[in-house]
Design a protein around this motif. Structure first.
Motif, mmCIF file in Angstrom:
data_model
loop_
_atom_site.group_PDB
_atom_site.id
_atom_site.type_symbol
_atom_site.label_atom_id
_atom_site.label_comp_id
_atom_site.label_asym_id
_atom_site.label_seq_id
_atom_site.Cartn_x
_atom_site.Cartn_y
_atom_site.Cartn_z
ATOM 1 N N THR A 16 6.702 -0.593 -2.068
ATOM 2 C CA THR A 16 6.558 -0.734 -0.622
ATOM 3 C C THR A 16 6.190 0.627 -0.046
ATOM 4 O O THR A 16 6.896 1.606 -0.270
ATOM 5 C CB THR A 16 7.858 -1.251 0.012
ATOM 6 O OG1 THR A 16 8.183 -2.510 -0.590
ATOM 7 C CG2 THR A 16 7.708 -1.434 1.509
ATOM 8 N N ILE A 17 5.087 0.662 0.674
ATOM 9 C CA ILE A 17 4.616 1.885 1.325
ATOM 10 C C ILE A 17 4.469 1.582 2.804
ATOM 11 O O ILE A 17 3.689 0.701 3.179
ATOM 12 C CB ILE A 17 3.274 2.357 0.736
ATOM 13 C CG1 ILE A 17 3.426 2.631 -0.769
ATOM 14 C CG2 ILE A 17 2.773 3.601 1.460
ATOM 15 C CD1 ILE A 17 2.112 2.887 -1.478
ATOM 16 N N ASP A 18 5.219 2.286 3.618
ATOM 17 C CA ASP A 18 5.188 2.078 5.068
ATOM 18 C C ASP A 18 5.421 0.613 5.434
ATOM 19 O O ASP A 18 4.769 0.063 6.321
ATOM 20 C CB ASP A 18 3.865 2.563 5.669
ATOM 21 C CG ASP A 18 3.651 4.050 5.503
ATOM 22 O OD1 ASP A 18 4.649 4.793 5.394
ATOM 23 O OD2 ASP A 18 2.484 4.483 5.467
ATOM 24 N N ALA A 46 10.135 5.504 -4.519
ATOM 25 C CA ALA A 46 9.322 4.985 -3.410
ATOM 26 C C ALA A 46 8.831 6.103 -2.498
ATOM 27 O O ALA A 46 7.679 6.084 -2.051
ATOM 28 C CB ALA A 46 10.118 3.955 -2.610
ATOM 29 N N SER A 47 9.680 7.085 -2.238
ATOM 30 C CA SER A 47 9.255 8.172 -1.344
ATOM 31 C C SER A 47 8.205 9.064 -2.003
ATOM 32 O O SER A 47 7.295 9.560 -1.334
ATOM 33 C CB SER A 47 10.453 8.983 -0.857
ATOM 34 O OG SER A 47 11.052 9.684 -1.914
ATOM 35 N N SER A 50 4.977 7.120 -1.830
ATOM 36 C CA SER A 50 4.494 7.148 -0.450
ATOM 37 C C SER A 50 3.861 8.499 -0.121
ATOM 38 O O SER A 50 2.797 8.564 0.508
ATOM 39 C CB SER A 50 5.645 6.842 0.504
ATOM 40 O OG SER A 50 5.194 6.836 1.827
ATOM 41 N N ASP A 53 0.533 8.653 -1.746
ATOM 42 C CA ASP A 53 -0.374 7.745 -1.050
ATOM 43 C C ASP A 53 -0.915 8.364 0.231
ATOM 44 O O ASP A 53 -2.103 8.250 0.534
ATOM 45 C CB ASP A 53 0.336 6.428 -0.746
ATOM 46 C CG ASP A 53 -0.591 5.409 -0.114
ATOM 47 O OD1 ASP A 53 -1.664 5.136 -0.700
ATOM 48 O OD2 ASP A 53 -0.254 4.873 0.954
ATOM 49 N N HIS A 54 -0.053 9.040 0.975
ATOM 50 C CA HIS A 54 -0.480 9.645 2.242
ATOM 51 C C HIS A 54 -1.377 10.865 2.038
ATOM 52 O O HIS A 54 -2.150 11.217 2.929
ATOM 53 C CB HIS A 54 0.731 10.020 3.091
ATOM 54 C CG HIS A 54 1.426 8.832 3.665
ATOM 55 N ND1 HIS A 54 2.675 8.435 3.261
ATOM 56 C CD2 HIS A 54 1.019 7.928 4.583
ATOM 57 C CE1 HIS A 54 3.017 7.352 3.925
ATOM 58 N NE2 HIS A 54 2.031 7.020 4.733
#
Length: 87
Positions: A16-18, A46-47, A50, A53-54
């Motif tokens: 799960t991303i954002d 997850a962090s 994320s 990903d960003h």
């Protein structure tokens, strides 16, 4: 003799991303290293995903960005270890 990671086909995992669910396919060796990096930095898997990903450019897929992130972290650790060894 150098121990090489077990060669596995990519394993798809949901993340799960954002708040959005997506899936990422990585070889088990990369999943292991990502978990290690997360634990070592006091973050969650997850962090870390994320964060990568960003930071990735839109033309680079998430799986590729994660592999390159792991490579960068391993190279950085190796460089720091080499500097710690007295001449």
């Amino acid at each position: 003799m150098v121990d090489h990671p077990v060669m596995t086909p990519p394993i798809k995992r949901s993340v799960t991303i954002d708040g959005h669910r997506t899936s990422v396919s990585l070889e088990e060796a990369f999943w292991i290293e990502l978990r290690h990096i997360a634990r070592h930095s006091g973050a969650t898997l997850a962090s870390v995903i994320s964060l990568v990903d960003h930071q990735r450019p839109p033309e680079v897929g998430l799986a590729t960005a994660l592999r390159l992130y792991v490579l960068s972290e391993v190279q950085t650790a190796r460089t720091l270890a080499a500097r710690a060894v007295p001449d």
